[in-house]
Design an enzyme around this catalytic site. Structure first.
Site, PDB file in Angstrom:
ATOM      1  N   LYS A 151       4.369  11.593  -8.868  1.00 57.30           N
ATOM      2  CA  LYS A 151       5.751  12.104  -8.933  1.00 57.30           C
ATOM      3  C   LYS A 151       6.066  12.802 -10.250  1.00 57.30           C
ATOM      4  O   LYS A 151       5.363  12.634 -11.250  1.00 57.30           O
ATOM      5  CB  LYS A 151       6.726  10.962  -8.633  1.00 57.30           C
ATOM      6  CG  LYS A 151       6.710  10.652  -7.126  1.00 57.30           C
ATOM      7  CD  LYS A 151       7.885   9.866  -6.649  1.00 57.30           C
ATOM      8  CE  LYS A 151       7.833   9.788  -5.123  1.00 57.30           C
ATOM      9  NZ  LYS A 151       8.707   8.752  -4.586  1.00 57.30           N
TER      10      LYS A 151
ATOM     11  N   ARG B 180       2.970   2.841  -2.110  1.00 52.56           N
ATOM     12  CA  ARG B 180       2.824   4.041  -1.268  1.00 52.56           C
ATOM     13  C   ARG B 180       2.096   5.091  -2.096  1.00 52.56           C
ATOM     14  O   ARG B 180       2.646   5.587  -3.083  1.00 52.56           O
ATOM     15  CB  ARG B 180       4.218   4.509  -0.843  1.00 52.56           C
ATOM     16  CG  ARG B 180       4.227   5.690   0.112  1.00 52.56           C
ATOM     17  CD  ARG B 180       5.661   6.067   0.493  1.00 52.56           C
ATOM     18  NE  ARG B 180       5.674   7.176   1.419  1.00 52.56           N
ATOM     19  CZ  ARG B 180       5.551   8.457   1.055  1.00 52.56           C
ATOM     20  NH1 ARG B 180       5.423   8.774  -0.215  1.00 52.56           N
ATOM     21  NH2 ARG B 180       5.552   9.409   1.974  1.00 52.56           N
TER      22      ARG B 180
HETATM   23  N1  HH2 Z   1       8.561   9.219  -1.612  1.00 48.89           N
HETATM   24  C1  HH2 Z   1       8.374  10.339  -0.883  1.00 48.89           C
HETATM   25  C2  HH2 Z   1       8.511  10.305   0.524  1.00 48.89           C
HETATM   26  N2  HH2 Z   1       8.793   9.148   1.160  1.00 48.89           N
HETATM   27  N3  HH2 Z   1       9.238   6.843   1.085  1.00 48.89           N
HETATM   28  C3  HH2 Z   1       9.427   5.705   0.389  1.00 48.89           C
HETATM   29  N4  HH2 Z   1       9.703   4.559   1.012  1.00 48.89           N
HETATM   30  N5  HH2 Z   1       9.327   5.688  -0.983  1.00 48.89           N
HETATM   31  C4  HH2 Z   1       9.049   6.819  -1.696  1.00 48.89           C
HETATM   32  O1  HH2 Z   1       9.010   6.752  -2.940  1.00 48.89           O
HETATM   33  C5  HH2 Z   1       8.856   8.046  -0.976  1.00 48.89           C
HETATM   34  C6  HH2 Z   1       8.963   8.014   0.441  1.00 48.89           C
HETATM   35  C7  HH2 Z   1       8.020  11.615  -1.556  1.00 48.89           C
HETATM   36  O2  HH2 Z   1       6.630  11.731  -1.686  1.00 48.89           O
HETATM   37  P1  HH2 Z   1       5.668  12.547  -0.684  1.00 48.89           P
HETATM   38  O3  HH2 Z   1       5.700  12.001   0.696  1.00 48.89           O
HETATM   39  O4  HH2 Z   1       4.318  12.591  -1.306  1.00 48.89           O
HETATM   40  O5  HH2 Z   1       6.217  14.019  -0.711  1.00 48.89           O
HETATM   41  P2  HH2 Z   1       7.122  14.872   0.273  1.00 48.89           P
HETATM   42  O6  HH2 Z   1       8.433  14.164   0.436  1.00 48.89           O
HETATM   43  O7  HH2 Z   1       7.250  16.208  -0.402  1.00 48.89           O
HETATM   44  O8  HH2 Z   1       6.414  14.985   1.601  1.00 48.89           O
END
Ligand code: HH2
Length: 259
Positions: A205, A239
């Site tokens: 992040k 995660r």
């Molecule tokens: N962070 C992201 C998405 N979903 N869900 C939970 N429970 N906690 C988190 O910290 C979280 C989440 C963002 O990360 P990522 O899925 O890698 O990216 P994107 O939202 O751009 O797909």
């Protein structure tokens, strides 16, 4: 929990797994590396991301969840969505839990999860992905996030979701600045004291980039360091994008912590 983004625009792996076959292979690969849960998402929630219509989001995630349920029947599958329509289709296709970054804002979400006998992740976010970084000031970030999560957990219990299937997540990077993210990480034991298992997403992040200058694909060391507070808490699901490296880090860190 391994992250599987079936999206063209996720912040670190957007476009890599948009083809269903590539996504399924990635999911199986993360299970082979030691993931217990695969979290399948069809809508990016990075700051400023555009919403995806429910039909398109479902078309991205449902075939991947169905294939993973068939090919890895013992794996736990999660759908990363805030739309009850998408969640319903994903649960019918074999998902076991819903990862909802809006903590059940869709008025049908909690009831749906309860009726399916599924689990839910309730995450704190201020506003929406479009607006969340416009105001990242809190008077007491930990107290505000904890109060929000406690209230949403109560709502989940009231809807009939059993306590052990409710997971709370402070939402690192969702409407917080670097100091807010760090305060929440330091306060992880206080959030664990709410009495629910936690989910924590720090992987790659932007606060890691702010602290170190590292580009998105060079943030593994910082992502592992940010997991240090989890060693103080009994039940935290992490995660992550980098499953094998995280597993090795936690195996050694836990061995050092507890003889
Ligand atoms: N962070 C992201 C998405 N979903 N869900 C939970 N429970 N906690 C988190 O910290 C979280 C989440 C963002 O990360 P990522 O899925 O890698 O990216 P994107 O939202 O751009 O797909």
């Amino acid at each position: 929990m391994g992250i599987l983004n079936v999206t063209p625009d996720s912040f670190s792996d957007g476009g890599l797994f948009l083809a269903p076959e590539a996504a399924v292979q990635r999911g199986l690969g993360m299970l082979a590396e030691g993931a217990v849960i695969v979290d399948v998402g069809g809508e990016s929630t990075r700051p400023g991301s555009a919403p995806v219509p429910a039909a398109e989001e479902a078309a991205r995630v449902v075939p991947v969840i169905a294939a993973l349920a068939r090919k890895a029947p013992h794996a736990l599958l999660s759908v990363d969505t805030s739309k009850a329509d998408v969640a319903a289709q994903a649960l019918a296709a074999g998902a076991h839990m819903v990862n909802d970054v809006t903590a059940g804002r869709d008025p049908r979400m909690l009831q749906l999860v309860a009726e399916a006998g599924a689990g839910i992740v309730l995450m704190h976010m201020r506003g929406t992905p479009q607006t969340m970084q416009q105001d990242t000031h809190y008077t007491h970030v930990v107290a505000e996030v904890a109060a929000f999560l406690a209230a949403r957990a109560e709502a989940a219990l009231a809807a009939g979701i059993p306590q052990e299937r409710v997971f709370l997540d402070p939402g690192i990077g969702f409407g917080k600045n670097v100091d807010g993210n760090l305060a929440l990480l330091r306060a992880l034991p206080d959030l664990a004291a709410l009495g629910f298992p936690l989910v924590l997403g720090v992987s790659r992040k932007s606060f890691i980039g702010h602290l170190t200058g590292a580009a998105v694909d060079e943030r593994l060391p910082g992502s592992l360091a940010a997991l240090l507070p989890t060693l103080l808490c009994p039940e935290v699901v992490v995660r992550v994008h980098d499953v094998a490296a995280t597993k090795q880090f936690l195996q050694v860190a836990c061995a050092v912590r507890t003889p």
